[in-house]
Scaffold this motif. Structure first.
Motif, PDB file in Angstrom:
ATOM      1  N   ASN A  62      11.405   7.131  21.568  1.00 57.95           N
ATOM      2  CA  ASN A  62       9.966   6.922  21.442  1.00 57.95           C
ATOM      3  C   ASN A  62       9.415   6.140  22.627  1.00 57.95           C
ATOM      4  OD1 ASN A  62       9.991   8.255  18.988  1.00 57.95           O
ATOM      5  ND2 ASN A  62      10.120   6.389  17.771  1.00 57.95           N
ATOM      6  N   GLU A 109       9.440  12.616  16.611  1.00 59.90           N
ATOM      7  CA  GLU A 109       8.507  11.778  15.867  1.00 59.90           C
ATOM      8  C   GLU A 109       7.167  11.782  16.580  1.00 59.90           C
ATOM      9  OE1 GLU A 109      11.450   8.794  13.419  1.00 59.90           O
ATOM     10  OE2 GLU A 109      10.418   7.981  15.173  1.00 59.90           O
ATOM     11  N   SER A 110       6.260  10.904  16.162  1.00 59.20           N
ATOM     12  CA  SER A 110       4.875  10.986  16.640  1.00 59.20           C
ATOM     13  C   SER A 110       4.762  10.883  18.160  1.00 59.20           C
ATOM     14  CB  SER A 110       4.031   9.892  15.977  1.00 59.20           C
ATOM     15  OG  SER A 110       4.567   8.609  16.262  1.00 59.20           O
ATOM     16  N   ASP A 111       5.543  10.002  18.785  1.00 61.74           N
ATOM     17  CA  ASP A 111       5.447   9.848  20.237  1.00 61.74           C
ATOM     18  C   ASP A 111       5.912  11.108  20.962  1.00 61.74           C
ATOM     19  OD1 ASP A 111       4.547   7.050  20.429  1.00 61.74           O
ATOM     20  OD2 ASP A 111       6.466   6.603  19.508  1.00 61.74           O
ATOM     21  N   LEU A 113       6.014  14.141  19.671  1.00 69.84           N
ATOM     22  CA  LEU A 113       5.069  15.206  19.366  1.00 69.84           C
ATOM     23  C   LEU A 113       3.786  15.056  20.182  1.00 69.84           C
ATOM     24  CD1 LEU A 113       5.536  15.406  15.499  1.00 69.84           C
ATOM     25  CD2 LEU A 113       6.396  16.999  17.224  1.00 69.84           C
ATOM     26  N   GLN A 114       3.366  13.813  20.406  1.00 72.62           N
ATOM     27  CA  GLN A 114       2.189  13.594  21.246  1.00 72.62           C
ATOM     28  C   GLN A 114       2.454  14.037  22.670  1.00 72.62           C
ATOM     29  OE1 GLN A 114       0.735   9.548  21.343  1.00 72.62           O
ATOM     30  NE2 GLN A 114      -0.860  10.029  22.840  1.00 72.62           N
ATOM     31  N   ASP A 117       2.342  17.736  22.725  1.00 78.13           N
ATOM     32  CA  ASP A 117       0.954  18.182  22.559  1.00 78.13           C
ATOM     33  C   ASP A 117       0.182  18.025  23.867  1.00 78.13           C
ATOM     34  OD1 ASP A 117      -1.211  18.978  20.530  1.00 78.13           O
ATOM     35  OD2 ASP A 117      -2.093  17.210  21.477  1.00 78.13           O
TER      36      ASP A 117
END
Length: 220
Positions: A62, A109-111, A113-114, A117
């Motif tokens: 992350n 995870e979110s990081d 996926l960001q 993206d």
């Protein structure tokens, strides 16, 4: 009942020591026990913050993703932005030892996926289908990741051969005429080089650009 006190250390210090240990020992030798030794603490202390090595690796992954996102280009045409992004990703993977392997071993995870993206947003203005956008960005990202892993494996192999006294051993290439010719021309030195990286990512972007041109003509 007396409540247990949290050890006097921080997640930041643990992660900083992890990068240092990964740099000196590599990912294969990395253990929570060796990390504790690096920090001059008992191994159970680390578990207050990270229950196991996988969770620690997740935190490291992350951190790398956030570092990459911070330096991604925000303007420009899609090809220029993807090229600059590939260069940014490679430099960050060099900065954080074994981070390419850690990204591969970690759950998105979110990081992460960001980050992905952000890369997809660069190619979003094109007339490619969503399937093409996802596929092509994945190919480009994976190329950078696996290039970094190949660099690491080549370096570790070289160090192993040096330790075993085989670093200067030569293979007889006379039966492989083309390989021998290219070896004699010094082309093997391109392996893991910036030049080979640039040519590889350019080849991928050429292919994507051709698909973009075809899609704009309505031929896909």
């Amino acid at each position: 009942m007396k409540q247990k006190r949290r050890p006097h250390i921080s997640e930041e210090k643990i992660m900083e020591a992890s990068w240092k240990l990964l740099s000196s020992q590599g990912i294969e030798q990395f253990t929570m026990r060796s990390l504790a030794t690096e920090l001059h603490i008992q191994a159970p202390t680390i578990y207050w913050y990270f229950k196991n090595k996988q969770i620690l690796f997740q935190a490291l992954a992350n951190e790398v993703a956030r570092e990459i996102i911070r330096d991604l280009p925000e303007t420009g045409v899609w090809r220029e932005r993807l090229l600059l992004s590939a260069q940014v990703i490679r430099q960050k993977l060099k900065k954080f030892p074994c981070s390419a392997q850690i990204l591969i071993k970690s759950r998105p995870e979110s990081d992460y996926l960001q980050l992905f993206d952000c890369l997809l947003q660069m190619i979003e203005p094109t007339q490619l289908s969503d399937k093409q956008k996802f596929s092509y960005v994945s190919h480009a990202f994976n190329f950078v990741i696996h290039y970094a892993i190949d660099e690491y494996e080549q370096r570790m192999l070289y160090l192993t051969l040096e330790d075993e006294g085989e670093g200067s051993s030569e293979i007889n290439l006379s039966q492989f005429s083309l390989i021998e010719r290219m070896h004699d021309a010094g082309l093997f030195n391109l392996i893991g080089s910036d030049e080979m990286f640039e040519s590889g990512i350019a080849l991928l972007l050429d292919g994507i650009e051709q698909r973009v041109i075809e899609s704009s003509r309505g031929t896909t």
